[in-house]
Design an enzyme around this catalytic site. Sequence first.
Site, mmCIF file in Angstrom:
data_model
loop_
_atom_site.group_PDB
_atom_site.id
_atom_site.type_symbol
_atom_site.label_atom_id
_atom_site.label_comp_id
_atom_site.label_asym_id
_atom_site.label_seq_id
_atom_site.Cartn_x
_atom_site.Cartn_y
_atom_site.Cartn_z
ATOM 1 N N ASN A 10 -6.635 1.533 -1.629
ATOM 2 C CA ASN A 10 -5.343 0.828 -1.632
ATOM 3 C C ASN A 10 -5.640 -0.661 -1.789
ATOM 4 O O ASN A 10 -6.079 -1.310 -0.839
ATOM 5 C CB ASN A 10 -4.620 1.109 -0.304
ATOM 6 C CG ASN A 10 -3.316 0.334 -0.175
ATOM 7 O OD1 ASN A 10 -2.873 -0.323 -1.122
ATOM 8 N ND2 ASN A 10 -2.709 0.392 1.008
ATOM 9 N N TRP A 11 -5.406 -1.168 -2.983
ATOM 10 C CA TRP A 11 -5.729 -2.583 -3.252
ATOM 11 C C TRP A 11 -4.746 -3.521 -2.559
ATOM 12 O O TRP A 11 -5.000 -4.726 -2.502
ATOM 13 C CB TRP A 11 -5.693 -2.861 -4.755
ATOM 14 C CG TRP A 11 -6.742 -2.154 -5.572
ATOM 15 C CD1 TRP A 11 -7.644 -1.203 -5.132
ATOM 16 C CD2 TRP A 11 -7.001 -2.337 -6.968
ATOM 17 N NE1 TRP A 11 -8.431 -0.803 -6.180
ATOM 18 C CE2 TRP A 11 -8.067 -1.474 -7.326
ATOM 19 C CE3 TRP A 11 -6.427 -3.144 -7.957
ATOM 20 C CZ2 TRP A 11 -8.569 -1.409 -8.623
ATOM 21 C CZ3 TRP A 11 -6.935 -3.068 -9.250
ATOM 22 C CH2 TRP A 11 -7.993 -2.219 -9.577
ATOM 23 N N LYS A 12 -3.608 -3.010 -2.092
ATOM 24 C CA LYS A 12 -2.551 -3.857 -1.526
ATOM 25 C C LYS A 12 -2.217 -4.970 -2.537
ATOM 26 O O LYS A 12 -2.285 -4.735 -3.741
ATOM 27 C CB LYS A 12 -2.960 -4.396 -0.150
ATOM 28 C CG LYS A 12 -3.410 -3.244 0.777
ATOM 29 C CD LYS A 12 -3.569 -3.645 2.209
ATOM 30 C CE LYS A 12 -4.042 -2.426 3.017
ATOM 31 N NZ LYS A 12 -4.181 -2.691 4.434
ATOM 32 N N HIS A 96 3.392 3.358 4.226
ATOM 33 C CA HIS A 96 2.308 2.529 4.776
ATOM 34 C C HIS A 96 2.882 1.666 5.904
ATOM 35 O O HIS A 96 4.017 1.193 5.820
ATOM 36 C CB HIS A 96 1.697 1.654 3.675
ATOM 37 C CG HIS A 96 0.411 1.040 4.110
ATOM 38 N ND1 HIS A 96 0.375 -0.059 4.932
ATOM 39 C CD2 HIS A 96 -0.878 1.387 3.883
ATOM 40 C CE1 HIS A 96 -0.893 -0.360 5.189
ATOM 41 N NE2 HIS A 96 -1.671 0.503 4.553
ATOM 42 N N GLU A 98 2.443 -1.305 6.618
ATOM 43 C CA GLU A 98 2.908 -2.631 6.169
ATOM 44 C C GLU A 98 4.303 -2.542 5.569
ATOM 45 O O GLU A 98 5.114 -3.462 5.718
ATOM 46 C CB GLU A 98 1.884 -3.207 5.172
ATOM 47 C CG GLU A 98 0.586 -3.596 5.883
ATOM 48 C CD GLU A 98 -0.677 -3.481 5.046
ATOM 49 O OE1 GLU A 98 -0.584 -3.419 3.810
ATOM 50 O OE2 GLU A 98 -1.771 -3.437 5.644
ATOM 51 N N GLU A 168 -3.347 6.376 9.709
ATOM 52 C CA GLU A 168 -3.850 5.010 9.761
ATOM 53 C C GLU A 168 -3.376 4.333 11.050
ATOM 54 O O GLU A 168 -2.256 3.807 11.104
ATOM 55 C CB GLU A 168 -3.325 4.198 8.570
ATOM 56 C CG GLU A 168 -3.737 4.750 7.220
ATOM 57 C CD GLU A 168 -3.732 3.672 6.137
ATOM 58 O OE1 GLU A 168 -4.754 3.520 5.468
ATOM 59 O OE2 GLU A 168 -2.720 2.959 6.008
ATOM 60 N N GLY A 174 -7.356 -3.479 8.771
ATOM 61 C CA GLY A 174 -7.731 -4.864 8.461
ATOM 62 C C GLY A 174 -8.287 -5.617 9.648
ATOM 63 O O GLY A 174 -8.409 -6.848 9.605
ATOM 64 N N SER A 214 -10.040 0.149 8.434
ATOM 65 C CA SER A 214 -11.384 -0.433 8.493
ATOM 66 C C SER A 214 -12.491 0.558 8.132
ATOM 67 O O SER A 214 -13.583 0.491 8.702
ATOM 68 C CB SER A 214 -11.632 -1.080 9.863
ATOM 69 O OG SER A 214 -10.715 -2.143 10.074
ATOM 70 N N GLY A 235 -8.675 0.126 2.434
ATOM 71 C CA GLY A 235 -8.078 -1.131 2.006
ATOM 72 C C GLY A 235 -9.154 -2.095 1.527
ATOM 73 O O GLY A 235 -9.690 -1.974 0.425
ATOM 74 N N GLY A 236 -9.503 -3.057 2.385
ATOM 75 C CA GLY A 236 -10.409 -4.151 2.020
ATOM 76 C C GLY A 236 -11.685 -3.699 1.309
ATOM 77 O O GLY A 236 -12.093 -4.297 0.303
HETATM 78 P P1 13P Z 1 -8.355 -1.687 5.697
HETATM 79 O O1 13P Z 1 -9.329 -0.650 5.125
HETATM 80 O O2 13P Z 1 -8.463 -3.004 5.020
HETATM 81 O O3 13P Z 1 -8.411 -1.720 7.180
HETATM 82 O O4 13P Z 1 -6.900 -1.144 5.301
HETATM 83 C C1 13P Z 1 -6.563 0.166 5.558
HETATM 84 C C2 13P Z 1 -5.290 0.463 4.884
HETATM 85 O O5 13P Z 1 -4.240 -0.027 5.274
HETATM 86 C C3 13P Z 1 -5.322 1.360 3.714
HETATM 87 O O6 13P Z 1 -4.047 1.728 3.324
#
Ligand code: 13P
Length: 251
Positions: A10-12, A96, A98, A168, A174, A214, A235-236
């Site tokens: 997930n590149w966000k 998600h 967010e 999640e 994050g 993470s 994510g990251g």
């Molecule tokens: P991180 O891997 O950056 O913690 O993000 C997880 C995430 O929200 C994937 O959708």
Amino acid sequence: MSRQKIAAGNWKMNLTLEEGRLLVEALTQSAGTPKAEVVLCPPFMHLTMVKSLLAGADGFSLGAQNCHQELKGAFTGEVSAPMLKSAGVEYVILGHSERREYFGETDALLAKKVDRVLEEGLRPIFCCGEPLPIREEGTHVAHVRAQISASLFHLSPDLFSRIVIAYEPIWAIGTGRTASPEQAQEMHSAIRSLLAEHFGAEMAGQTPILYGGSVNAGNAASLFSQPDVDGGLVGGASLKTEEFLQIVRSF
Ligand code: 13P
């Protein structure tokens, strides 16, 4: 029957078109034939470019990060499920944390989005997970059960069979603070039991349940080795070629 394994990135809201192109080229050149399905979920405007870069790349597919609940109309700035389908998208991340937190997405709205995505033949990656105070209070399993039942239990078994679930925990997103493999397994097993209660053991046994929060090259293998963890939503670490490739190789 063995369950599908998935490593989703997930590149966000990250990467320009050029940065995205370089990342996808590097990933597809070095991944070989991945043991898990690799789902790349870039921002909307990267989708058609990433789709063409993935042509001929074995084991890669394309996902979006959101989708509007209506098919079309006067919804400035939004993107519909038919548009995503026409861009070659196969998966859509929905719910998600967010989106729930910053864009006010509720369980009821997510049920509509799930319907719309399924109607187009796309597969939702449905996210659930608890905030820290709920974890500390010890009611995390009930919290996640409620999210899943409110947005997914109206589905017919046939439609539900296309769902991917991503657990999640919000406190792990994050933050560099990952759920331990045991914490992930506890929740994934509770989710599978809930699915078995509602849809039967066979359906529960074939639903992929991903962990997100993470995930990195150092912890992926121990998370993915848990019996009910079928992969990750990353994510990251999905923005870094070597790190993400190591995650993809952690099955
Ligand atoms: P991180 O891997 O950056 O913690 O993000 C997880 C995430 O929200 C994937 O959708």
